[in-house]
Scaffold this active site. Structure first.
Site, short mmCIF file in Angstrom:
data_model
loop_
_atom_site.label_atom_id
_atom_site.label_comp_id
_atom_site.label_asym_id
_atom_site.label_seq_id
_atom_site.Cartn_x
_atom_site.Cartn_y
_atom_site.Cartn_z
N GLU A 73 -9.65 26.18 -14.71
CA GLU A 73 -9.36 24.84 -14.21
C GLU A 73 -7.92 24.71 -13.69
OE1 GLU A 73 -10.64 21.94 -17.10
OE2 GLU A 73 -12.75 22.41 -16.77
N GLU A 179 -18.98 27.21 -16.65
CA GLU A 179 -18.74 26.35 -17.82
C GLU A 179 -19.52 25.05 -17.69
OE1 GLU A 179 -14.63 25.84 -19.11
OE2 GLU A 179 -15.11 23.79 -19.69
#
Length: 338
Positions: A73, A179
């Site tokens: 991220e 994810e």
């Protein structure tokens, strides 16, 4: 942490009938390496060396990684400012390109990890257009990158055609969902909802949708959590396909566990997606995806999220017609030799 992770990884490898592919992503560096959340460029080589050291230490334990993303991220923390509660490193497409092309990519090649599949982005789908346009404009980056990693969060407010556009522009790059998890940040209520069929439906809907848009795999963030949805040092408690009740010495397989199994158990590794074509009434709003395996076994996953039963009819030009009744709020897998 490695003292706890490595034995479980080895046990999973020993129990699995199929090869277990490992991939990883760094979260955060020490604060002294960063300024404003970004790694100082003077430390790019040191950070690349650190990632090599990580791979080396696991290699000493007989564990070799299949894939790696340069950062978990890299864009999301910018949306939260100083309130972001997790370890992180901020990157832009431009700084990430420089890091990969000049430091990480050469370090992987020079240290025996040239075959490791490097996945770019590793963040939400709505970041894909901007990041992919800037990242893959670099021919030098393409020499090191193999695919695009995407996170599930926010898929309900972004268009899956983003993925098809990426594939069309970069047909040699795979797309992997790396994810996903349910939690209070997505749905009101407790982190763990034992027996939640709706959460399983959400997973299955998403997997069907993205597989139909050139995604090659889909990964849940957690294998097993406790009854509160942890442990988690940041109290980011979430749900999981397996919930462990330590007090009762029990574990529970959630509906999401079985929802994932419709894909992970029956669609073989190395399969390719095949189109399902229908007229307006052919599948009556059912969600479907089909794949063909290297041994010509065809798998079709069908989900009915509606409150009434439906009939699904599939016509294979070689094998004939399959017609099944699909009860309300149900998931089914059809397997046959193509």
């Amino acid at each position: 942490m490695s003292d706890m992770q490595i034995p479980y990884i080895k046990q999973a490898q020993a129990l699995s009938k199929r090869k277990v592919k490992l991939f990883s992503a760094p979260w955060g560096s020490p604060k002294w390496m960063k300024k404003g959340g970004f790694i100082k460029s003077d430390y790019y080589q040191l950070w690349a060396d650190y990632l090599i050291r990580f791979l080396d230490e696991y290699k000493k334990q007989g564990l070799r990684f299949w894939g790696l993303s340069p950062e978990n991220e890299p864009a999301t923390p910018s949306l939260f400012g100083t309130e972001y509660p997790f370890n992180f490193i901020l990157w832009t497409p431009e700084t990430m390109t420089k890091f990969v092309v000049e430091y990480l990519g050469p370090a992987l090649s020079n240290n025996g990890y040239g075959d490791l599949l490097l996945m770019m982005l590793d963040d939400r789908r709505d970041f894909v257009p901007e990041w992919s346009e800037k990242l893959f404009a670099s021919e030098s980056l393409k020499r090191f990158a193999s695919g695009l990693a995407v996170h599930w969060y926010g898929d309900n407010v972004s268009n899956p055609d983003i993925l098809t556009q990426f594939h069309d522009e970069n047909p040699d790059m795979f797309i992997l969902y790396t994810e996903a998890c349910h939690g209070p940040f997505l749905n009101p209520g407790p982190a763990v909802q034992l027996g939640s069929w709706e959460r399983a439906e959400n997973y299955v809907s998403s997997i069907i949708q993205v597989l139909n848009h050139w995604v090659s795999g889909w990964v849940d963030w957690n294998l097993a959590l406790d009854m509160k949805g942890g442990p988690n040092w940041a109290n980011n408690v979430v749900d999981s396909p397996v919930i462990v009740n330590v007090t009762a010495d029990e574990f529970y397989k959630q509906p999401t566990f079985y929802g994932l199994g419709h894909f992970s158990k029956f669609i073989q590794a190395g399969s390719g997606r095949i189109d399902l074509q229908s007229d307006d009434n052919g599948l009556q709003g059912l969600e479907t995806v089909a794949a063909i395996a290297p041994d010509s076994v065809i798998t079709i996953v069908v989900q009915n999220r509606q409150e009434e039963a439906k009939r699904a009819t599939f016509t294979d030009p070689i094998r004939g017609v399959i017609s099944i009744s699909v009860p309300p709020r149900s998931i089914h897998t059809i397997i046959y030799k193509g």
